[in-house]
Each structure stands twice: as C-alpha cells, then as structure tokens.
Design a protein around this motif. Sequence first.
Motif, PDB file in Angstrom:
ATOM      1  N   THR A   1       3.545   1.321   3.926  1.00 44.52           N
ATOM      2  CA  THR A   1       3.777   0.902   2.546  1.00 44.52           C
ATOM      3  C   THR A   1       3.401  -0.555   2.338  1.00 44.52           C
ATOM      4  O   THR A   1       2.817  -0.918   1.301  1.00 44.52           O
ATOM      5  CB  THR A   1       5.253   1.122   2.165  1.00 44.52           C
ATOM      6  OG1 THR A   1       5.594   2.493   2.357  1.00 44.52           O
ATOM      7  CG2 THR A   1       5.510   0.744   0.713  1.00 44.52           C
ATOM      8  N   LYS A   2       3.721  -1.407   3.303  1.00 44.60           N
ATOM      9  CA  LYS A   2       3.332  -2.815   3.208  1.00 44.60           C
ATOM     10  C   LYS A   2       1.818  -2.946   3.122  1.00 44.60           C
ATOM     11  O   LYS A   2       1.285  -3.731   2.332  1.00 44.60           O
ATOM     12  CB  LYS A   2       3.855  -3.612   4.399  1.00 44.60           C
ATOM     13  CG  LYS A   2       3.462  -5.097   4.332  1.00 44.60           C
ATOM     14  CD  LYS A   2       3.745  -5.827   5.614  1.00 44.60           C
ATOM     15  CE  LYS A   2       3.345  -7.292   5.548  1.00 44.60           C
ATOM     16  NZ  LYS A   2       2.044  -7.569   4.954  1.00 44.60           N
ATOM     17  N   TRP A   3       1.128  -2.161   3.949  1.00 42.54           N
ATOM     18  CA  TRP A   3      -0.333  -2.214   3.921  1.00 42.54           C
ATOM     19  C   TRP A   3      -0.872  -1.754   2.564  1.00 42.54           C
ATOM     20  O   TRP A   3      -1.811  -2.353   2.026  1.00 42.54           O
ATOM     21  CB  TRP A   3      -0.895  -1.345   5.049  1.00 42.54           C
ATOM     22  CG  TRP A   3      -2.388  -1.345   5.117  1.00 42.54           C
ATOM     23  CD1 TRP A   3      -3.195  -2.283   5.698  1.00 42.54           C
ATOM     24  CD2 TRP A   3      -3.271  -0.357   4.562  1.00 42.54           C
ATOM     25  NE1 TRP A   3      -4.522  -1.933   5.541  1.00 42.54           N
ATOM     26  CE2 TRP A   3      -4.595  -0.762   4.855  1.00 42.54           C
ATOM     27  CE3 TRP A   3      -3.057   0.817   3.868  1.00 42.54           C
ATOM     28  CZ2 TRP A   3      -5.699  -0.014   4.465  1.00 42.54           C
ATOM     29  CZ3 TRP A   3      -4.165   1.567   3.467  1.00 42.54           C
ATOM     30  CH2 TRP A   3      -5.460   1.149   3.770  1.00 42.54           C
ATOM     31  N   LEU A   4      -0.284  -0.712   1.994  1.00 41.16           N
ATOM     32  CA  LEU A   4      -0.705  -0.259   0.667  1.00 41.16           C
ATOM     33  C   LEU A   4      -0.457  -1.334  -0.381  1.00 41.16           C
ATOM     34  O   LEU A   4      -1.296  -1.569  -1.261  1.00 41.16           O
ATOM     35  CB  LEU A   4       0.053   1.012   0.276  1.00 41.16           C
ATOM     36  CG  LEU A   4      -0.333   2.310   0.980  1.00 41.16           C
ATOM     37  CD1 LEU A   4       0.599   3.437   0.542  1.00 41.16           C
ATOM     38  CD2 LEU A   4      -1.788   2.689   0.699  1.00 41.16           C
ATOM     39  N   GLN A   5       0.693  -1.999  -0.297  1.00 43.77           N
ATOM     40  CA  GLN A   5       0.997  -3.062  -1.250  1.00 43.77           C
ATOM     41  C   GLN A   5      -0.021  -4.199  -1.144  1.00 43.77           C
ATOM     42  O   GLN A   5      -0.511  -4.701  -2.161  1.00 43.77           O
ATOM     43  CB  GLN A   5       2.402  -3.610  -1.010  1.00 43.77           C
ATOM     44  CG  GLN A   5       2.824  -4.676  -2.022  1.00 43.77           C
ATOM     45  CD  GLN A   5       4.168  -5.293  -1.692  1.00 43.77           C
ATOM     46  OE1 GLN A   5       4.382  -5.797  -0.594  1.00 43.77           O
ATOM     47  NE2 GLN A   5       5.087  -5.258  -2.645  1.00 43.77           N
ATOM     48  N   ASP A   6      -0.342  -4.587   0.074  1.00 39.54           N
ATOM     49  CA  ASP A   6      -1.326  -5.654   0.281  1.00 39.54           C
ATOM     50  C   ASP A   6      -2.718  -5.225  -0.178  1.00 39.54           C
ATOM     51  O   ASP A   6      -3.479  -6.027  -0.729  1.00 39.54           O
ATOM     52  CB  ASP A   6      -1.382  -6.045   1.769  1.00 39.54           C
ATOM     53  CG  ASP A   6      -0.103  -6.701   2.241  1.00 39.54           C
ATOM     54  OD1 ASP A   6       0.686  -7.169   1.403  1.00 39.54           O
ATOM     55  OD2 ASP A   6       0.107  -6.744   3.473  1.00 39.54           O
ATOM     56  N   THR A   7      -3.055  -3.962   0.038  1.00 41.03           N
ATOM     57  CA  THR A   7      -4.380  -3.458  -0.312  1.00 41.03           C
ATOM     58  C   THR A   7      -4.559  -3.329  -1.817  1.00 41.03           C
ATOM     59  O   THR A   7      -5.570  -3.755  -2.379  1.00 41.03           O
ATOM     60  CB  THR A   7      -4.625  -2.095   0.362  1.00 41.03           C
ATOM     61  OG1 THR A   7      -4.577  -2.253   1.783  1.00 41.03           O
ATOM     62  CG2 THR A   7      -5.976  -1.510  -0.035  1.00 41.03           C
ATOM     63  N   PHE A   8      -3.576  -2.739  -2.490  1.00 44.12           N
ATOM     64  CA  PHE A   8      -3.689  -2.493  -3.933  1.00 44.12           C
ATOM     65  C   PHE A   8      -3.180  -3.666  -4.778  1.00 44.12           C
ATOM     66  O   PHE A   8      -3.504  -3.745  -5.961  1.00 44.12           O
ATOM     67  CB  PHE A   8      -2.898  -1.244  -4.320  1.00 44.12           C
ATOM     68  CG  PHE A   8      -3.514   0.051  -3.869  1.00 44.12           C
ATOM     69  CD1 PHE A   8      -4.833   0.351  -4.150  1.00 44.12           C
ATOM     70  CD2 PHE A   8      -2.766   0.982  -3.170  1.00 44.12           C
ATOM     71  CE1 PHE A   8      -5.403   1.546  -3.760  1.00 44.12           C
ATOM     72  CE2 PHE A   8      -3.315   2.192  -2.769  1.00 44.12           C
ATOM     73  CZ  PHE A   8      -4.643   2.475  -3.065  1.00 44.12           C
ATOM     74  N   ASP A   9      -2.365  -4.560  -4.203  1.00 42.30           N
ATOM     75  CA  ASP A   9      -1.756  -5.670  -4.941  1.00 42.30           C
ATOM     76  C   ASP A   9      -0.991  -5.140  -6.151  1.00 42.30           C
ATOM     77  O   ASP A   9      -1.277  -5.472  -7.301  1.00 42.30           O
ATOM     78  CB  ASP A   9      -2.812  -6.680  -5.374  1.00 42.30           C
ATOM     79  CG  ASP A   9      -2.197  -7.984  -5.879  1.00 42.30           C
ATOM     80  OD1 ASP A   9      -0.950  -8.099  -5.884  1.00 42.30           O
ATOM     81  OD2 ASP A   9      -2.948  -8.885  -6.260  1.00 42.30           O
ATOM     82  N   VAL A  10       0.020  -4.309  -5.850  1.00 46.35           N
ATOM     83  CA  VAL A  10       0.819  -3.681  -6.894  1.00 46.35           C
ATOM     84  C   VAL A  10       2.308  -3.843  -6.584  1.00 46.35           C
ATOM     85  O   VAL A  10       2.683  -4.142  -5.455  1.00 46.35           O
ATOM     86  CB  VAL A  10       0.477  -2.180  -7.034  1.00 46.35           C
ATOM     87  CG1 VAL A  10      -0.928  -1.990  -7.586  1.00 46.35           C
ATOM     88  CG2 VAL A  10       0.640  -1.456  -5.694  1.00 46.35           C
ATOM     89  N   PRO A  11       3.165  -3.633  -7.585  1.00 47.01           N
ATOM     90  CA  PRO A  11       4.611  -3.751  -7.342  1.00 47.01           C
ATOM     91  C   PRO A  11       5.140  -2.595  -6.495  1.00 47.01           C
ATOM     92  O   PRO A  11       4.570  -1.502  -6.466  1.00 47.01           O
ATOM     93  CB  PRO A  11       5.212  -3.732  -8.754  1.00 47.01           C
ATOM     94  CG  PRO A  11       4.188  -3.068  -9.601  1.00 47.01           C
ATOM     95  CD  PRO A  11       2.863  -3.404  -9.010  1.00 47.01           C
ATOM     96  N   LEU A  12       6.256  -2.866  -5.842  1.00 44.41           N
ATOM     97  CA  LEU A  12       6.899  -1.900  -4.959  1.00 44.41           C
ATOM     98  C   LEU A  12       8.403  -1.900  -5.227  1.00 44.41           C
ATOM     99  O   LEU A  12       9.013  -2.969  -5.328  1.00 44.41           O
ATOM    100  CB  LEU A  12       6.636  -2.272  -3.495  1.00 44.41           C
ATOM    101  CG  LEU A  12       7.529  -1.650  -2.421  1.00 44.41           C
ATOM    102  CD1 LEU A  12       7.294  -0.146  -2.319  1.00 44.41           C
ATOM    103  CD2 LEU A  12       7.287  -2.331  -1.070  1.00 44.41           C
ATOM    104  N   VAL A  13       8.989  -0.723  -5.337  1.00 42.68           N
ATOM    105  CA  VAL A  13      10.446  -0.602  -5.400  1.00 42.68           C
ATOM    106  C   VAL A  13      10.923   0.150  -4.168  1.00 42.68           C
ATOM    107  O   VAL A  13      10.313   1.140  -3.756  1.00 42.68           O
ATOM    108  CB  VAL A  13      10.926   0.102  -6.693  1.00 42.68           C
ATOM    109  CG1 VAL A  13      10.570  -0.720  -7.902  1.00 42.68           C
ATOM    110  CG2 VAL A  13      10.366   1.512  -6.816  1.00 42.68           C
ATOM    111  N   ILE A  14      11.992  -0.351  -3.556  1.00 42.47           N
ATOM    112  CA  ILE A  14      12.555   0.252  -2.344  1.00 42.47           C
ATOM    113  C   ILE A  14      14.008   0.604  -2.622  1.00 42.47           C
ATOM    114  O   ILE A  14      14.828  -0.263  -2.913  1.00 42.47           O
ATOM    115  CB  ILE A  14      12.447  -0.702  -1.143  1.00 42.47           C
ATOM    116  CG1 ILE A  14      10.980  -1.065  -0.881  1.00 42.47           C
ATOM    117  CG2 ILE A  14      13.072  -0.069   0.098  1.00 42.47           C
ATOM    118  CD1 ILE A  14      10.785  -2.082   0.239  1.00 42.47           C
TER     119      ILE A  14
END
Length: 462
Positions: A131-144
């Motif tokens: 998930t961290k890699w996806l966030q860094d790749t897409f530069d999008v918000p994340l909710v956990i």
Amino acid sequence: MAETANAVALNESQVPEVPAEAAAQGSKQTVDPWNVQGEVGADGQIKAINYDKLIEEFGTKKIDEELLARFERVTGKKPHHFLRRGIVFSHRDFELILDRYERNEPFFLYTGRGPSSDSIHVGHCTPFMFTKWLQDTFDVPLVIMLTDDEKYLFSEKRTIEEVQGYCDSNIRDIISMGFDPNKTFIFSDYDYVGGAFYRQITRLAKHITLNQARAIFGFNDSSNIGKIHFGSIQGAAAFANSFPHIFATRDVAARLTYQGVRFAKPSLIHSLFLPALQGPGTKMSASIDSSAIFMTDTPNQIKNKVNKYAFSGGKVSVEEHRAVGGDTDVDVAYQYLRFFLEDDEELEKIRLAYSKGELLTGELKALCIKELQTFVAAFQERRSKVDDAAVKQFTDIRPLTWMGNPKVPKADIVVPKLEGAEGAEGGDGKLTKNQLKKLEKQRQIEAKKAQKAKEKEGSAAA
C-alpha cells in the motif's frame, strides 16, 4: 506440502494440527475473514492454498502480463516485486483505477488492520508495504481503518479497553511502515464513527440483507447482531463521502456520490497470504508466537524461530537432497524470500540452486534469517522514533494534500447536489428510470412548495 520433513540442518518444523475427523475424511480449503487453511487431503496433510480456485469462487480476475505492461506505461514505474512475482495476484476493476490515473481523476486507497495484539508480525506488514508503494506511485490519499470494534465484537474474551490498547500500539506500528503523513489518515472505529461516516454505514446497512450476511460470512442464529452489522461498518470506509474533511465535494467523483447518483463499486486487489512458519496452507497468527516473526522479535529470536519451526521443502537426507533437490513451492524460508528479497536475479539463483540440490536447507534458512533480521531491525529503528506527536499528526481529522498524475492537470469533479433515492451499485454513472422518476417527483414537490409560498406571500400582502 511435502510428505516428509527435512532432517537436514536441524529441521524441527511443526505441521499444524488437523482435527481427527478432518484428517480422516479430508476437507476443503477454508478462506474467510477469520480462518485460512488449505485443503486437508485424505492422508491428513494440509495442502497449499489454491488461489486459482479463489479467483473462480469470488469472480475476480488474475493480474496478467498485459495489465502489468499497461501499469508500467501509465505510471512510468516498474511494477512492485509483489506484482512481478504474482504475490499480488488478483483484482476487480483495477484497470479503472489506471483509467482514472491517466486522466488524473481523483481516487484514494483504503486498507486496515484489526488490532488483536501489541505487536504486528511480518505477515501484517506485507499489505502495508504494498500500500505504501501504491501511495508513493500514484501520489494519492490513503485511509487506514483500525477495526477495534470488530475485535471486540468477534471475541468472547477481549474487552473494549484491551482492543483500544492494541489499537494505539498498532497505529505506531503502521506509522513505522513509512507512510506520508500529508496523504494519510489513520483512524479507529471507536474514535471516528459518527457524522458522515455513520450516515454512510446506514446507507450500506439498508442494502445488506440478513440472508446476504449469512451467505457471505457464515453467520447463524447464535451470532450477535454486532457481527452481522459489521460488514456495513467496514464497507463504509471504501467510499469517499465517509471522509468529508479529506474530500469535501471537490474531489468526489460523480460515480462516488449518493444523492441521486449511483455508487461505484470499489476496485480491489488481492495478495497471497504469507504462510505461517509451519508451512503452506496456513496463516500467521498473532496469538501463536511460534507461527510468526513478530516485529518486536530480536535477531536471535528470528534465527531460532526459522531454524526450529520453518517448514522445509528439502529431503530427508543430505544425499537425497543433493540428488533430487528441494521443493521451493512448499519451503517456507524460500517463500519468505519471495516477499522480502527485492532482487529478482538473486531470488532466481537461490531457487535454481535449491531445486538442483546445490543449496541445502540450512543454507537457505540462513539467507532467510538474514533478510528477516534486516527488515525487522529497520522497522524497529523507525518505530523507536514514533512519538505522541506523530500519532496525533496521522490521526487528526484534517485535509490531506496530494497531486496524483504529474503529467496531467488535476481533474476537479463537482458533485451534483441531487435530491432523491439512494443510488444502486456501480455501472456507467447514468440515472436509472426509477431514479429519474423520483427526481422528477421531487422537482414537482419543490415547485408546489414554491407556488404555495408565493400564494401565501400574496395573501399576506393583500
């Protein structure tokens, strides 16, 4: 699973206990939100999870080379080794996320953790790594989402205070995975549920029947109503309007709205389970210390656990192993390297050497131990720096900032403020005939109200 445990290099791997009845008759694999176990054969041996069968059962799609090639074209980045190695293996509508990224239309990531122990283990880390890699790749918000309420409802022994304590510790663990605080909101259900989030819960709850809950989750007449209702709580976090402090209306796509417009089904991605030390067909358990490598384990504890418990795909003797080689498909040390060793070429060399018998079980376990010790030590270093201020930064209700696709201007989509019925799931974003009728009826009602108000004003003036 191999029929014999490997005696080479002090293997004391323990095969999970199988109920006598299941061992005698065999049983199908079990994969649900609470239980993971491979099929038990007539010989009593637990087999590896059949993921192709899961794809068929749940109606998902396999992540293929065509999708990976498109991912690289769209993002300009090489797919994560979880994708390259088939660890993240299945999806629903992931191609739609790539469509949105190409147009720089907003979307967000959602994952979570059920706090059930003071420390997470390496099996918990793998989805956060990706998930961290996806966030860094897409530069999008994340909710956990921390489902502390779930862990209370589904346990006969845990107290609310106990799961809340686990929640605080696990939030610090999650922060230690390296997420960007400017793009990440971490919340616990006990602390956040209410307002817009609760409204979303009730929308979902209204469309989930008792029969559906029973069919999906296996509930029965003895299940408490909190369990039956929980699916609507967990599902609410998959929709942007549950987080008005992040998305408001500017960044909520029309397909994610609720006032007269349909919901879109969330896109999903699925990964393999990191097996327990006891072997394929099993899953690490936070309540069984010998099944997992915990993020609080010392280097010596990691070494002892792998050497003592890690199931091996090697042969009974060194001579036999040298002659026919080992089985990497069931060897836990190799499977862990698939997850944590990023170098594809090095991993392939190890696979070939072990398969040919050139590499012994003890040598393979040594490589695994070194990789796990490095991973856990780096985590513990980051964890030592997570203070109360960092926790507050991630859990405060606040706006998030992100850019998305740097090659395309950001698409701001304004949500139409329509009055009417709740939208049905997914589709092309068009209103149904029933919705159009209800909207027209609403317009007529508003027109009558306006006419009455005008007539009332006229009477007052007279």
